[in-house]
Design an enzyme around this catalytic site. Structure first.
Site, PDB file in Angstrom:
ATOM      1  N   ARG A  15     -52.580 -82.514 -19.301  1.00 20.36           N
ATOM      2  CA  ARG A  15     -52.840 -83.350 -18.332  1.00 20.36           C
ATOM      3  C   ARG A  15     -53.532 -82.700 -16.956  1.00 20.36           C
ATOM      4  O   ARG A  15     -53.873 -83.452 -16.127  1.00 20.36           O
ATOM      5  CB  ARG A  15     -51.511 -84.067 -18.129  1.00 20.36           C
ATOM      6  CG  ARG A  15     -51.154 -85.124 -19.327  1.00 20.36           C
ATOM      7  CD  ARG A  15     -49.635 -85.644 -18.919  1.00 20.36           C
ATOM      8  NE  ARG A  15     -48.602 -84.845 -19.162  1.00 20.36           N
ATOM      9  CZ  ARG A  15     -47.593 -85.045 -19.014  1.00 20.36           C
ATOM     10  NH1 ARG A  15     -46.993 -86.053 -18.357  1.00 20.36           N
ATOM     11  NH2 ARG A  15     -46.467 -84.030 -19.547  1.00 20.36           N
ATOM     12  N   GLN A  72     -45.808 -67.635 -28.633  1.00 22.65           N
ATOM     13  CA  GLN A  72     -45.652 -68.871 -29.522  1.00 22.65           C
ATOM     14  C   GLN A  72     -47.032 -69.387 -30.033  1.00 22.65           C
ATOM     15  O   GLN A  72     -47.610 -69.925 -29.212  1.00 22.65           O
ATOM     16  CB  GLN A  72     -44.850 -69.918 -28.547  1.00 22.65           C
ATOM     17  CG  GLN A  72     -44.435 -71.162 -29.371  1.00 22.65           C
ATOM     18  CD  GLN A  72     -43.865 -71.818 -28.563  1.00 22.65           C
ATOM     19  OE1 GLN A  72     -44.279 -72.209 -27.285  1.00 22.65           O
ATOM     20  NE2 GLN A  72     -43.095 -73.168 -29.075  1.00 22.65           N
ATOM     21  N   ARG A 332     -64.487 -60.399   9.440  1.00 26.42           N
ATOM     22  CA  ARG A 332     -64.915 -60.086   8.076  1.00 26.42           C
ATOM     23  C   ARG A 332     -64.048 -58.765   7.553  1.00 26.42           C
ATOM     24  O   ARG A 332     -63.671 -58.172   8.306  1.00 26.42           O
ATOM     25  CB  ARG A 332     -66.093 -60.051   7.743  1.00 26.42           C
ATOM     26  CG  ARG A 332     -67.121 -61.265   7.961  1.00 26.42           C
ATOM     27  CD  ARG A 332     -68.547 -61.048   7.761  1.00 26.42           C
ATOM     28  NE  ARG A 332     -69.061 -60.644   6.683  1.00 26.42           N
ATOM     29  CZ  ARG A 332     -70.291 -59.983   6.302  1.00 26.42           C
ATOM     30  NH1 ARG A 332     -70.988 -60.241   7.421  1.00 26.42           N
ATOM     31  NH2 ARG A 332     -70.410 -59.688   5.322  1.00 26.42           N
ATOM     32  N   LYS A 350     -67.873 -57.047  11.057  1.00 29.94           N
ATOM     33  CA  LYS A 350     -67.703 -56.811   9.867  1.00 29.94           C
ATOM     34  C   LYS A 350     -67.708 -55.190   9.644  1.00 29.94           C
ATOM     35  O   LYS A 350     -68.656 -54.430  10.077  1.00 29.94           O
ATOM     36  CB  LYS A 350     -68.726 -57.345   9.121  1.00 29.94           C
ATOM     37  CG  LYS A 350     -68.743 -57.177   7.703  1.00 29.94           C
ATOM     38  CD  LYS A 350     -69.343 -55.983   7.163  1.00 29.94           C
ATOM     39  CE  LYS A 350     -71.127 -55.764   7.112  1.00 29.94           C
ATOM     40  NZ  LYS A 350     -71.392 -54.421   6.594  1.00 29.94           N
ATOM     41  N   ALA A 422     -80.496 -54.814  29.267  1.00 25.39           N
ATOM     42  CA  ALA A 422     -80.663 -55.892  28.513  1.00 25.39           C
ATOM     43  C   ALA A 422     -82.252 -56.143  27.881  1.00 25.39           C
ATOM     44  O   ALA A 422     -83.115 -55.747  28.750  1.00 25.39           O
ATOM     45  CB  ALA A 422     -80.265 -57.189  29.490  1.00 25.39           C
TER      46      ALA A 422
END
Length: 476
Positions: A15, A72, A332, A350, A422
């Protein structure tokens, strides 16, 4: 006294309509049968036999060497299933607990109390009893006012009068081990299903003059057997509320328990606040005085005291004391944040260590890197760590400053106190206290913007005129 356990886990679970073996369907992050075995362990049950059939290898892989297994081959009923453990346990003296592998809500407290009642009452069998206003589909308990049990009748074999009984068999038992297997030898399959019922053991024991005791559960959810997806959802909800209630009892504030999803095994310290939409999975550990959520998903991660995680995803990450993560950050596997670190919005970390006091405020990717103490990585900083074949490491030493929109092409090292201007693309090491600039020198072309716009305007008008002529030609 020796206490053993038999877990019935051999049914196909048709089921469920699933490729996954029924008892391996998870409830709050843990397979149902794992919940049952952990409960047996917590209740002091020693030797455990898992009766398996379909999916036996998968069940053994999930449970490992902490139990024995009996096969079984044919599913001929619950009595037949218990007999599969006979060669392993029949010679033992003591108490045997029999429980179904699809009843994840049974608690250690209930099992402990059942075992104690069984021991002190001198019963040959003690069974868990629940009372339902609508017991449809469940075996009925035929018993006396003193709590003793005469027999159990499966609903399909009940008379009209027996069907009106509200006490049901919850499917968990304690037996005198020797008497259990002696009675099983007398069980027949003379019933509507041609199966060997474990419940017939109760009548056989009573006919032999043995005492059978009932133990009524205080929580009817412990009788819930999961046979389809609807029952699985019910078990998940009940287990989740039980877990949340336990955390709140231990000093955790959960703003909306119905909208907070905490798996079994998650640890949370006192005075931590969990906001709605939060999902805590696996071996996650959260310290005290933290703020988690809203809408954060954290799996197999460690979060130290005083840290906060807002609207972010963490997987196999470590967050240090008072660190701040989010909103909309992604940590991560291998991400390790030190004390007072800030990881802001739209930042991905990560396999990287960010040491104490450093900041990655927004729109950055830091992968395969070691970032020292009190470092600032400006908006848009990227560690370019992958060349298509191998991952390479970026090292940024203490107190360095990396300006916005900088690419650090690994392998590369930014020295202590160094400054990256930058917009730079850094391909070589920057020594300590040096300033690195790696970008094209700006060149201004006087009046060229106006000339460019006029050229583009003429080109656009010419294209529009050509389109109009083609349209006229088509109409003609």
């Amino acid at each position: 006294m020796n206490v053993m356990g038999i877990v019935l886990a051999a049914g196909m679970g048709k089921r469920m309509k699933s490729k996954l073996y029924k008892v391996l369907h998870p409830v709050c992050g843990k397979p149902m049968v794992r919940h049952v075995v952990d409960t047996l362990n917590a209740a002091g049950v020693g030797r455990k036999v898992i009766v398996v059939g379909h999916g036996a290898e998968a069940v053994q892989a999930a449970l490992g060497n902490g139990a024995e297994y009996a096969m079984q081959e044919q599913q001929l009923g619950t009595g037949h299933a218990v007999r599969m453990a006979e060669s392993l346990l029949s010679g033992e003296e003591g108490i045997t607990v029999v429980v179904y592998g699809d009843t994840p809500l049974i608690t250690p407290e209930t099992l402990t109390n059942m075992i104690e009642l069984h021991r002190t009452s001198g019963a040959a069998a003690t069974l868990l009893v629940a009372r339902f206003d609508d017991p449809t589909g469940l075996g009925r308990i035929i018993g006396a006012e003193d709590g003793t049990v005469e027999c159990i009748v499966e609903e399909k074999d009940c008379s009209a009068e027996q069907r009106s009984i509200k006490d049901i068999n919850a499917g968990t038992y304690c037996f005198d081990n020797k008497k259990l297997f002696a009675a099983l030898a007398q069980v027949t399959n003379n019933n509507a299903q041609n199966e060997y019922y474990l419940t017939d053991v109760i009548s056989i024991m009573r006919s032999a003059g043995e005492k059978v005791q009932g133990y009524r559960t205080k929580d009817n959810s412990e009788a819930l057997g999961v046979n389809d997806r609807v029952a699985l959802s019910e078990a998940e909800q009940l287990m989740r509320l039980r877990i949340n209630r336990s955390h709140m009892t231990n000093g955790v504030t959960i703003i909306d328990p119905a909208a907070t999803y905490i798996e079994a095994g998650v640890a949370i310290g006192a005075d931590t606040v969990i906001y709605p939409g939060t999902v805590l999975r696996g071996a996650t550990s959260i310290g005290s005085d933290c703020v988690i959520g809203p809408n954060s998903e954290i799996a197999d991660s460690s979060i130290a005291n005083g840290a906060s995680v807002k609207q972010s995803v963490l997987n196999c990450a470590v967050v240090g004391p008072r660190a701040s993560v989010g909103p909309f950050a992604h940590l991560r596997p291998g991400a390790r944040l030190g004390e007072d670190v800030k990881v802001g919005d739209f930042v991905e970390i990560k396999n990287a260590v960010i040491d104490n006091g450093s900041k990655v405020p927004h729109l950055a990717y830091v992968g395969d890197a070691k970032v020292g103490k009190n470092v600032n990585l400006g908006c848009g900083t990227i560690t370019v760590n992958y060349d298509g074949f191998d991952k390479h490491e970026t090292v940024i030493e203490d107190e360095a400053f990396v300006g916005s929109n900088s690419n650090l092409i690994a392998p590369v090292r930014i020295g202590k106190g160094a400054y990256v201007v930058a917009g730079s693309t850094i391909t070589k090491d920057v020594p300590a206290d040096d300033l690195a600039i790696a970008r094209e020198r700006q060149s201004n072309k006087p009046g060229y913007a106006r000339m460019l716009k006029e050229r583009l305007k003429k080109a656009k008008e010419s294209a529009r005129s050509d389109n109009a002529k083609r349209s006229e030609s088509t109409d003609a």
